[in-house]
Scaffold this active site. Structure first.
Site, mmCIF file in Angstrom:
data_model
loop_
_atom_site.group_PDB
_atom_site.id
_atom_site.type_symbol
_atom_site.label_atom_id
_atom_site.label_comp_id
_atom_site.label_asym_id
_atom_site.label_seq_id
_atom_site.Cartn_x
_atom_site.Cartn_y
_atom_site.Cartn_z
ATOM 1 N N ASP A 7 11.690 -4.507 1.479
ATOM 2 C CA ASP A 7 10.917 -5.040 0.361
ATOM 3 C C ASP A 7 10.040 -3.930 -0.226
ATOM 4 O O ASP A 7 9.726 -2.956 0.457
ATOM 5 C CB ASP A 7 10.051 -6.200 0.872
ATOM 6 N N ASP A 9 6.898 -4.598 -2.728
ATOM 7 C CA ASP A 9 5.494 -4.952 -2.938
ATOM 8 C C ASP A 9 4.815 -5.328 -1.629
ATOM 9 O O ASP A 9 5.203 -6.277 -0.963
ATOM 10 C CB ASP A 9 5.385 -6.097 -3.949
#
Length: 147
Positions: A7, A9
């Site tokens: 991922d 963020d």
């Protein structure tokens, strides 16, 4: 080779700090991440770049970036791509996947700061919960994956 999805963020880059600072700097803007340029300027988290580069260079893992788009900012698609090139080079942009549902991807690991909300709870491989007690930082993930 084992497939590892990572991922962006608050896993690779510091979304929360930029969001909070934007609220202070421009309180009239309700959704700071809706502003053009928000995602391009996110700072990498400590040891994130080094650990991902170890994954890229390893013979054990095939890493990909798996991030969700911001529906409030259509530029997030472009800006996340620019961020990846800035920190990992043009070739790694071929490994960028932007999807609102992370469970649609088949792989061995998903490294994410959230355990649900974008399909993480239905991911068929192992979810490595970044920021958790077991995996508080990138060093702990590097040890776990033995890279």
């Amino acid at each position: 080779m084992k497939i590892v999805y990572i991922d962006m963020d608050d896993t690779l880059c510091n979304f929360k700090n930029s969001y909070k600072q934007s609220l202070i700097d421009r309180p009239e803007i309700t959704w700071p991440h809706s502003q053009c340029g928000f995602f391009v300027h996110l700072e990498p988290l400590p040891q994130a770049l080094e650990t991902v580069n170890l994954l890229i260079e390893s013979n054990k893992y095939d890493p990909y970036i798996l991030t969700s788009p911001s529906v409030r900012n259509p530029n997030s698609y472009i800006e996340k791509r620019i961020w990846i090139e800035q920190y990992f080079g043009l070739n790694f942009c071929k490994k960028l996947i932007i999807s609102p549902n992370k469970a649609l991807n088949i792989g061995d690991y998903l490294i994410d700061d959230n355990v649900q909300g974008k399909g993480q709870e239905n991911f068929q491989g192992e979810l490595i919960h970044f920021g958790s007690k077991a995996f508080p930082n990138w060093e702990s993930i590097a040890r776990y994956l033995e890279i």
